[in-house]
Design a protein around this motif. Structure first.
Motif, PDB file in Angstrom:
ATOM      1  N   ILE A   2       9.199   0.825  -7.640  1.00 39.42           N
ATOM      2  CA  ILE A   2       9.113   2.202  -7.161  1.00 39.42           C
ATOM      3  C   ILE A   2       9.814   2.286  -5.811  1.00 39.42           C
ATOM      4  CG2 ILE A   2       7.542   4.111  -6.613  1.00 39.42           C
ATOM      5  CD1 ILE A   2       5.385   2.647  -8.290  1.00 39.42           C
ATOM      6  N   LEU A   3      10.730   3.240  -5.689  1.00 35.46           N
ATOM      7  CA  LEU A   3      11.453   3.444  -4.429  1.00 35.46           C
ATOM      8  C   LEU A   3      10.909   4.686  -3.734  1.00 35.46           C
ATOM      9  CD1 LEU A   3      15.194   2.696  -5.356  1.00 35.46           C
ATOM     10  CD2 LEU A   3      13.354   1.127  -4.766  1.00 35.46           C
TER      11      LEU A   3
ATOM     12  N   ASP B  59      -2.407   4.563 -11.982  1.00 31.79           N
ATOM     13  CA  ASP B  59      -2.449   4.750 -13.434  1.00 31.79           C
ATOM     14  C   ASP B  59      -2.091   3.464 -14.191  1.00 31.79           C
ATOM     15  OD1 ASP B  59      -3.042   6.705 -15.427  1.00 31.79           O
ATOM     16  OD2 ASP B  59      -0.935   6.646 -16.018  1.00 31.79           O
ATOM     17  N   MET B  60      -1.357   2.558 -13.535  1.00 23.67           N
ATOM     18  CA  MET B  60      -0.863   1.369 -14.252  1.00 23.67           C
ATOM     19  C   MET B  60      -1.919   0.272 -14.319  1.00 23.67           C
ATOM     20  SD  MET B  60       3.166   0.903 -13.404  1.00 23.67           S
ATOM     21  CE  MET B  60       3.425   1.790 -11.882  1.00 23.67           C
ATOM     22  N   THR B  61      -2.997   0.544 -15.016  1.00 20.47           N
ATOM     23  CA  THR B  61      -4.046  -0.454 -15.232  1.00 20.47           C
ATOM     24  C   THR B  61      -4.435  -0.385 -16.707  1.00 20.47           C
ATOM     25  OG1 THR B  61      -5.757   1.157 -14.680  1.00 20.47           O
ATOM     26  CG2 THR B  61      -4.988  -0.252 -12.883  1.00 20.47           C
ATOM     27  N   GLY B  62      -5.321  -1.245 -17.103  1.00 16.05           N
ATOM     28  CA  GLY B  62      -5.891  -1.196 -18.446  1.00 16.05           C
ATOM     29  C   GLY B  62      -4.829  -1.225 -19.527  1.00 16.05           C
ATOM     30  N   ASP B  63      -4.874  -0.242 -20.423  1.00 13.66           N
ATOM     31  CA  ASP B  63      -3.965  -0.257 -21.580  1.00 13.66           C
ATOM     32  C   ASP B  63      -2.591   0.339 -21.266  1.00 13.66           C
ATOM     33  OD1 ASP B  63      -4.482   2.428 -21.300  1.00 13.66           O
ATOM     34  OD2 ASP B  63      -5.188   2.744 -23.351  1.00 13.66           O
ATOM     35  N   HIS B  64      -2.335   0.654 -20.005  1.00 12.60           N
ATOM     36  CA  HIS B  64      -1.009   1.175 -19.621  1.00 12.60           C
ATOM     37  C   HIS B  64       0.059   0.130 -19.955  1.00 12.60           C
ATOM     38  CE1 HIS B  64       2.215   2.946 -17.265  1.00 12.60           C
ATOM     39  NE2 HIS B  64       1.448   3.959 -16.934  1.00 12.60           N
ATOM     40  N   PRO B  65       1.196   0.574 -20.520  1.00 17.92           N
ATOM     41  CA  PRO B  65       2.210  -0.400 -20.934  1.00 17.92           C
ATOM     42  C   PRO B  65       3.068  -0.954 -19.801  1.00 17.92           C
ATOM     43  CG  PRO B  65       2.885   1.815 -21.530  1.00 17.92           C
ATOM     44  CD  PRO B  65       1.507   1.943 -20.956  1.00 17.92           C
ATOM     45  N   ALA B  66       2.738  -0.663 -18.543  1.00 20.34           N
ATOM     46  CA  ALA B  66       3.562  -1.139 -17.430  1.00 20.34           C
ATOM     47  C   ALA B  66       2.680  -1.564 -16.253  1.00 20.34           C
ATOM     48  CB  ALA B  66       4.518  -0.037 -16.980  1.00 20.34           C
ATOM     49  N   ARG B  67       3.291  -2.337 -15.381  1.00 26.32           N
ATOM     50  CA  ARG B  67       2.616  -2.763 -14.149  1.00 26.32           C
ATOM     51  C   ARG B  67       3.601  -2.654 -12.978  1.00 26.32           C
ATOM     52  NH1 ARG B  67      -1.081  -2.237 -16.958  1.00 26.32           N
ATOM     53  NH2 ARG B  67      -2.809  -3.642 -17.405  1.00 26.32           N
ATOM     54  N   PRO B  68       3.123  -2.319 -11.768  1.00 25.67           N
ATOM     55  CA  PRO B  68       4.022  -2.261 -10.605  1.00 25.67           C
ATOM     56  C   PRO B  68       4.376  -3.664 -10.110  1.00 25.67           C
ATOM     57  CG  PRO B  68       1.760  -1.792  -9.925  1.00 25.67           C
ATOM     58  CD  PRO B  68       1.735  -1.980 -11.418  1.00 25.67           C
ATOM     59  N   VAL B  69       5.661  -3.888  -9.846  1.00 29.49           N
ATOM     60  CA  VAL B  69       6.076  -5.214  -9.350  1.00 29.49           C
ATOM     61  C   VAL B  69       6.696  -5.137  -7.958  1.00 29.49           C
ATOM     62  CG1 VAL B  69       6.354  -6.205 -11.638  1.00 29.49           C
ATOM     63  CG2 VAL B  69       8.315  -5.066 -10.546  1.00 29.49           C
ATOM     64  N   LEU B  70       7.068  -3.927  -7.514  1.00 27.73           N
ATOM     65  CA  LEU B  70       7.696  -3.801  -6.195  1.00 27.73           C
ATOM     66  C   LEU B  70       7.631  -2.353  -5.741  1.00 27.73           C
ATOM     67  CD1 LEU B  70       9.555  -5.146  -3.957  1.00 27.73           C
ATOM     68  CD2 LEU B  70      11.488  -4.205  -5.237  1.00 27.73           C
ATOM     69  N   VAL B  71       7.347  -2.158  -4.455  1.00 26.20           N
ATOM     70  CA  VAL B  71       7.554  -0.856  -3.815  1.00 26.20           C
ATOM     71  C   VAL B  71       8.564  -1.092  -2.703  1.00 26.20           C
ATOM     72  CG1 VAL B  71       6.515   0.983  -2.434  1.00 26.20           C
ATOM     73  CG2 VAL B  71       5.271   0.048  -4.402  1.00 26.20           C
ATOM     74  N   ALA B  72       9.673  -0.390  -2.736  1.00 29.88           N
ATOM     75  CA  ALA B  72      10.729  -0.589  -1.745  1.00 29.88           C
ATOM     76  C   ALA B  72      11.085   0.736  -1.094  1.00 29.88           C
ATOM     77  CB  ALA B  72      11.974  -1.197  -2.393  1.00 29.88           C
ATOM     78  N   SER B  73      11.532   0.648   0.166  1.00 25.98           N
ATOM     79  CA  SER B  73      11.851   1.864   0.921  1.00 25.98           C
ATOM     80  C   SER B  73      13.112   1.682   1.750  1.00 25.98           C
ATOM     81  CB  SER B  73      10.681   2.215   1.853  1.00 25.98           C
ATOM     82  OG  SER B  73      11.002   3.367   2.612  1.00 25.98           O
ATOM     83  N   ASN B  74      13.786   2.783   2.003  1.00 27.42           N
ATOM     84  CA  ASN B  74      14.927   2.796   2.924  1.00 27.42           C
ATOM     85  C   ASN B  74      14.462   2.980   4.362  1.00 27.42           C
ATOM     86  OD1 ASN B  74      14.235   5.561   2.001  1.00 27.42           O
ATOM     87  ND2 ASN B  74      15.663   6.104   3.638  1.00 27.42           N
TER      88      ASN B  74
ATOM     89  N   PRO C  85       3.900  -6.238  -3.937  1.00 25.52           N
ATOM     90  CA  PRO C  85       5.015  -6.703  -3.104  1.00 25.52           C
ATOM     91  C   PRO C  85       5.842  -5.513  -2.600  1.00 25.52           C
ATOM     92  CG  PRO C  85       4.877  -7.995  -5.124  1.00 25.52           C
ATOM     93  CD  PRO C  85       3.906  -6.849  -5.269  1.00 25.52           C
ATOM     94  N   THR C  86       6.279  -5.589  -1.351  1.00 23.28           N
ATOM     95  CA  THR C  86       7.069  -4.501  -0.778  1.00 23.28           C
ATOM     96  C   THR C  86       8.360  -5.053  -0.184  1.00 23.28           C
ATOM     97  OG1 THR C  86       6.033  -4.661   1.392  1.00 23.28           O
ATOM     98  CG2 THR C  86       5.023  -3.131  -0.191  1.00 23.28           C
ATOM     99  N   ALA C  87       9.321  -4.156  -0.026  1.00 25.06           N
ATOM    100  CA  ALA C  87      10.580  -4.509   0.627  1.00 25.06           C
ATOM    101  C   ALA C  87      11.089  -3.275   1.333  1.00 25.06           C
ATOM    102  CB  ALA C  87      11.606  -4.972  -0.407  1.00 25.06           C
ATOM    103  N   SER C  88      11.775  -3.472   2.464  1.00 23.59           N
ATOM    104  CA  SER C  88      12.422  -2.322   3.085  1.00 23.59           C
ATOM    105  C   SER C  88      13.819  -2.709   3.543  1.00 23.59           C
ATOM    106  CB  SER C  88      11.591  -1.758   4.242  1.00 23.59           C
ATOM    107  OG  SER C  88      11.539  -2.675   5.293  1.00 23.59           O
ATOM    108  N   VAL C  89      14.730  -1.779   3.340  1.00 24.98           N
ATOM    109  CA  VAL C  89      16.115  -1.936   3.778  1.00 24.98           C
ATOM    110  C   VAL C  89      16.449  -0.650   4.513  1.00 24.98           C
ATOM    111  CG1 VAL C  89      18.504  -2.190   3.045  1.00 24.98           C
ATOM    112  CG2 VAL C  89      16.692  -3.374   1.788  1.00 24.98           C
TER     113      VAL C  89
END
Ligand code: GAR
Length: 195
Positions: free
Chosen positions: A6-7, A21-36, A52-56
């Motif tokens: 997610i950016l 929302d990405m818990t339980g039977d949701h078909p996806a999981r968050p792996v990164l939040v990144a920002s400018n 995990p986060t990253a910023s550039v």
């Protein structure tokens, strides 16, 4: 399980709703939040949730969009996302960057596209005398705010609305729409969600 990056550029309220929302039977999981923007409040919120986060910082790349994107690409590729969600990410991405993630990058935009692409959507809708505003989630393509629509929610414009009041009314619907679209999209269903 699909991996979602997610950016963001700011508070990250849409990012939070996607993550919640990405818990339980949701078909996806968050792996990164990144920002400018290293000071984006959403980064700290994501960190508190153990994501995990990253910023550039785009200001480190004056007049060098390609350099900014190359730096942003590194943590993004390391996270190996299947889907990228732009959630209040306020930088325009080059066609090269967008094309690399064709068909798997989503954006939320605070208007009923194709009306009012770009900035100041609520002020423009009010100035035009519109009775209705709303929010769109769409696939990102090289043309700004113009990709295939994956969901919309409509919101009335009331007589005394200011852009700020309207924005907060629309935001409530953003928080419902984006998770609903991501859930469907991550399951392989691109039919639009109409709320
Ligand atoms: C949201 O209203 C989103 O629709 C808008 O920025 C806000 C971010 O809020 N996005 C755009 O205007 C994209 N052009 P948030 O950081 O609390 O999710």
């Amino acid at each position: 399980m699909k991996r979602v990056a997610i950016l963001i550029s700011g508070g990250g309220s849409n990012m939070l709703r996607l993550v919640e929302d990405m818990t339980g039977d949701h078909p996806a999981r968050p792996v990164l939040v990144a920002s400018n923007d290293p000071s984006a409040a959403g980064l700290a919120r994501a960190e508190r949730l153990g994501i995990p986060t990253a910023s550039v910082d785009h200001r480190d790349f004056p007049r060098d969009r390609a350099g900014f994107e190359a730096a942003l690409l590194k943590p993004l590729l390391d996270a190996q996302p299947d889907i990228i969600c732009l959630a209040g990410f306020m930088r325009i991405l080059t066609p090269e960057f967008v094309t690399r993630f064709a068909g798997r990058m989503l954006n939320i935009h605070p208007s009923l596209l194709p009306s009012y692409p770009g900035l100041n959507t609520h002020a423009r809708a009010i100035a035009a005398g519109d009775r209705e505003a709303g929010v769109t989630v769409h696939e990102v393509t090289p043309e700004l705010d113009a990709g295939p629509i994956l969901g919309q929610a409509r919101v009335p414009i009331l007589p005394d609305d200011t852009p700020e009041v309207l924005a907060s009314r629309v935001l409530v619907h953003e928080h419902l729409l984006y998770p609903a679209v991501l859930r469907r999209f991550a399951a392989g269903d691109r039919s639009p969600v109409m709320l």
